[in-house]
Design a protein around this motif. Structure first.
Motif, PDB file in Angstrom:
ATOM      1  N   LYS A 101       0.830  -0.781  -0.013  1.00  0.00           N
ATOM      2  CA  LYS A 101      -0.051  -0.118  -0.046  1.00  0.00           C
ATOM      3  C   LYS A 101       0.815   0.607  -0.069  1.00  0.00           C
ATOM      4  CE  LYS A 101      -3.724   2.052   2.353  1.00  0.00           C
ATOM      5  NZ  LYS A 101      -4.496   2.271   4.161  1.00  0.00           N
ATOM      6  N   SER A 102       1.494   0.656   0.670  1.00  0.00           N
ATOM      7  CA  SER A 102       2.640   2.227   1.222  1.00  0.00           C
ATOM      8  C   SER A 102       3.598   3.077  -0.718  1.00  0.00           C
ATOM      9  CB  SER A 102       4.256   2.105   1.599  1.00  0.00           C
ATOM     10  OG  SER A 102       3.248   2.036   3.068  1.00  0.00           O
ATOM     11  N   LEU A 103       4.210   1.736  -1.237  1.00  0.00           N
ATOM     12  CA  LEU A 103       4.603   2.165  -1.650  1.00  0.00           C
ATOM     13  C   LEU A 103       3.554   2.052  -3.418  1.00  0.00           C
ATOM     14  CD1 LEU A 103       7.139   0.864  -3.879  1.00  0.00           C
ATOM     15  CD2 LEU A 103       6.124  -1.220  -4.577  1.00  0.00           C
ATOM     16  N   GLN A 104       2.383   1.653  -3.462  1.00  0.00           N
ATOM     17  CA  GLN A 104       1.232   2.384  -3.975  1.00  0.00           C
ATOM     18  C   GLN A 104       1.255   4.224  -4.137  1.00  0.00           C
ATOM     19  OE1 GLN A 104      -2.204  -0.497  -3.238  1.00  0.00           O
ATOM     20  NE2 GLN A 104      -1.872  -1.761  -4.553  1.00  0.00           N
ATOM     21  N   GLU A 105       1.162   4.241  -2.957  1.00  0.00           N
ATOM     22  CA  GLU A 105       0.666   5.735  -2.796  1.00  0.00           C
ATOM     23  C   GLU A 105       2.353   6.449  -3.153  1.00  0.00           C
ATOM     24  OE1 GLU A 105       0.675   5.383   1.568  1.00  0.00           O
ATOM     25  OE2 GLU A 105      -1.467   5.256   1.761  1.00  0.00           O
ATOM     26  N   VAL A 106       3.492   5.777  -2.699  1.00  0.00           N
ATOM     27  CA  VAL A 106       4.526   7.033  -3.459  1.00  0.00           C
ATOM     28  C   VAL A 106       4.925   6.988  -4.357  1.00  0.00           C
ATOM     29  CG1 VAL A 106       7.036   6.422  -2.851  1.00  0.00           C
ATOM     30  CG2 VAL A 106       5.799   6.309  -0.835  1.00  0.00           C
ATOM     31  N   ALA A 107       4.800   5.352  -5.426  1.00  0.00           N
ATOM     32  CA  ALA A 107       5.048   5.810  -7.041  1.00  0.00           C
ATOM     33  C   ALA A 107       3.793   6.603  -7.984  1.00  0.00           C
ATOM     34  CB  ALA A 107       4.741   4.334  -7.334  1.00  0.00           C
ATOM     35  N   GLU A 108       2.914   6.192  -7.243  1.00  0.00           N
ATOM     36  CA  GLU A 108       1.751   7.106  -7.713  1.00  0.00           C
ATOM     37  C   GLU A 108       1.945   8.973  -7.614  1.00  0.00           C
ATOM     38  OE1 GLU A 108      -3.184   8.235  -8.468  1.00  0.00           O
ATOM     39  OE2 GLU A 108      -2.232   6.481  -6.782  1.00  0.00           O
ATOM     40  N   LEU A 109       2.705   9.184  -6.269  1.00  0.00           N
ATOM     41  CA  LEU A 109       2.791  10.575  -6.104  1.00  0.00           C
ATOM     42  C   LEU A 109       4.052  10.858  -6.770  1.00  0.00           C
ATOM     43  CD1 LEU A 109       2.448  13.015  -3.657  1.00  0.00           C
ATOM     44  CD2 LEU A 109       3.749  12.043  -1.713  1.00  0.00           C
ATOM     45  N   GLU A 110       4.915  10.245  -6.996  1.00  0.00           N
ATOM     46  CA  GLU A 110       6.556  10.454  -7.159  1.00  0.00           C
ATOM     47  C   GLU A 110       5.836  10.893  -8.938  1.00  0.00           C
ATOM     48  OE1 GLU A 110       8.529  12.012  -5.476  1.00  0.00           O
ATOM     49  OE2 GLU A 110       8.024  11.657  -4.029  1.00  0.00           O
ATOM     50  N   LEU A 111       5.762   9.678  -9.252  1.00  0.00           N
ATOM     51  CA  LEU A 111       5.844   9.916 -10.746  1.00  0.00           C
ATOM     52  C   LEU A 111       4.555  11.159 -10.814  1.00  0.00           C
ATOM     53  CD1 LEU A 111       4.803   6.138 -11.805  1.00  0.00           C
ATOM     54  CD2 LEU A 111       6.910   7.715 -12.568  1.00  0.00           C
ATOM     55  N   ASN A 112       3.785  11.130 -10.610  1.00  0.00           N
ATOM     56  CA  ASN A 112       2.863  12.395 -10.855  1.00  0.00           C
ATOM     57  C   ASN A 112       3.757  13.660 -10.465  1.00  0.00           C
ATOM     58  OD1 ASN A 112       0.601  11.425 -11.949  1.00  0.00           O
ATOM     59  ND2 ASN A 112      -0.198  11.194  -9.615  1.00  0.00           N
ATOM     60  N   ARG A 113       4.385  14.091  -9.360  1.00  0.00           N
ATOM     61  CA  ARG A 113       5.383  15.076  -9.123  1.00  0.00           C
ATOM     62  C   ARG A 113       6.998  15.654 -10.267  1.00  0.00           C
ATOM     63  NH1 ARG A 113       7.787  14.731  -3.021  1.00  0.00           N
ATOM     64  NH2 ARG A 113       5.673  14.922  -2.907  1.00  0.00           N
ATOM     65  N   ALA A 114       7.171  14.528 -10.902  1.00  0.00           N
ATOM     66  CA  ALA A 114       7.962  14.103 -11.636  1.00  0.00           C
ATOM     67  C   ALA A 114       7.542  15.252 -12.971  1.00  0.00           C
ATOM     68  CB  ALA A 114       8.675  12.924 -11.975  1.00  0.00           C
ATOM     69  N   PHE A 115       6.266  14.584 -13.435  1.00  0.00           N
ATOM     70  CA  PHE A 115       5.814  15.223 -14.064  1.00  0.00           C
ATOM     71  C   PHE A 115       5.527  15.974 -14.360  1.00  0.00           C
ATOM     72  CE2 PHE A 115       2.228  14.902 -17.601  1.00  0.00           C
ATOM     73  CZ  PHE A 115       3.178  14.326 -18.622  1.00  0.00           C
ATOM     74  N   LYS A 116       5.128  16.201 -13.486  1.00  0.00           N
ATOM     75  CA  LYS A 116       4.096  17.922 -13.498  1.00  0.00           C
ATOM     76  C   LYS A 116       5.551  18.825 -13.197  1.00  0.00           C
ATOM     77  CE  LYS A 116       1.552  21.198 -10.432  1.00  0.00           C
ATOM     78  NZ  LYS A 116       0.725  20.841  -8.915  1.00  0.00           N
ATOM     79  N   LYS A 117       6.830  18.789 -12.898  1.00  0.00           N
ATOM     80  CA  LYS A 117       7.773  19.504 -12.714  1.00  0.00           C
ATOM     81  C   LYS A 117       8.683  19.464 -14.407  1.00  0.00           C
ATOM     82  CE  LYS A 117      10.419  18.234  -8.117  1.00  0.00           C
ATOM     83  NZ  LYS A 117      11.753  17.442  -7.958  1.00  0.00           N
ATOM     84  N   GLN A 118       7.963  18.768 -15.098  1.00  0.00           N
ATOM     85  CA  GLN A 118       8.276  18.865 -16.663  1.00  0.00           C
ATOM     86  C   GLN A 118       7.497  20.028 -17.775  1.00  0.00           C
ATOM     87  OE1 GLN A 118      10.894  17.427 -17.740  1.00  0.00           O
ATOM     88  NE2 GLN A 118      10.929  16.554 -15.447  1.00  0.00           N
ATOM     89  N   LYS A 119       5.983  20.087 -17.200  1.00  0.00           N
ATOM     90  CA  LYS A 119       5.264  21.317 -16.960  1.00  0.00           C
ATOM     91  C   LYS A 119       4.730  21.155 -18.608  1.00  0.00           C
ATOM     92  CE  LYS A 119       7.700  25.024 -14.398  1.00  0.00           C
ATOM     93  NZ  LYS A 119       8.263  26.592 -14.180  1.00  0.00           N
TER      94      LYS A 119
END
Length: 238
Positions: free
Chosen positions: A46-64
């Motif tokens: 469950k922790s991996l699911q939360e972390v993976a989704e959060l970090e992938l969305n965050r990394a994509f958002k940084k690319q603007k």
């Protein structure tokens, strides 16, 4: 002679009782550890699911990069997915099993993965570090490893990256293998090895009860042996 036989029989009986208590204690501790491992695996996934989704969305958002959901309602009913890149045009059959073997809905995030890799911005290190921190914050001690594999369409040679202790990458320690992208080319395998002591619920009623029984047995044995020794001294004096 009769007293000696009686004491010897009592000693063997007491030792047998102690052996039974120790075996029962060991079984209860083992069962508790197995239950603890199951609970820890569920928490870790469950922790991996939360972390993976959060970090992938965050990394994509940084690319603007302007992004809209790749799949329309009509396309969701298709049985194939199409991708065109510098290596050619590829079609992949939608696999219902692989669609659920993921950390997040592929339709929502999966199509971002190829973009992040093309920009060399896939956040594997951040996912690993935050996942490990989440497990540590839950007061659980465990060794964790992430193994990322990519089998690119149109290429014969795959890519592989590993973070963590590679020595625990064994089938019995595998938490799960998850598809990250819509074309099923990127897979993340997570490994988890909890410590035995952390897996046991030492405060459980059964463990505490049998521990108390064993301590009572042990100290009773010491007292009994002490009394027997004193009696032998008295007989020697007389």
């Amino acid at each position: 002679m009769m007293n000696k036989r009686r004491y010897r029989g009592a000693l063997w009986g007491w030792m047998a009782l102690g052996a039974v208590v120790i075996l029962l204690w060991g079984r209860v501790v083992y069962d508790s550890a197995e239950q603890g491992k199951v609970a820890m695996r569920e928490m870790a996934e469950k922790s991996l699911q939360e972390v993976a989704e959060l970090e992938l969305n965050r990394a994509f958002k940084k690319q603007k990069i302007h992004y809209s959901n790749f799949f329309s309602e009509k396309e969701r009913k298709h049985t194939k997915r199409l991708v065109i890149n510098e290596r050619g045009k590829f079609e992949v059959l939608i696999d219902s099993v692989k669609e659920v073997q993921t950390l997040y809905p592929l339709e929502a995030i999966g199509s971002k993965i190829e973009i992040l890799f093309s920009l060399d911005s896939f956040p594997l290190e951040q996912i690993y570090a935050n996942w490990k921190e989440k497990i540590r914050n839950s007061q659980n001690e465990a060794s964790v490893t992430l193994l990322l594999r990519r089998n690119l369409l149109g290429e014969d040679v795959g890519q592989e990256s590993c973070l963590g202790d590679s020595t625990i990458c064994l089938p019995q320690n595998e938490l799960g293998t998850y598809y990250l992208d819509c074309m099923y080319t990127t897979m993340l395998t997570a490994y988890l090895l909890p410590t035995f002591g952390q897996s046991v619920d030492w405060a459980s009623t059964q463990v505490l009860l049998l521990s108390c029984v064993w301590l009572i047995w042990f100290f009773s044995l010491l007292v009994w042996l002490r009394i027997l020794k004193m009696r032998r001294k008295k007989l020697t004096v007389y």
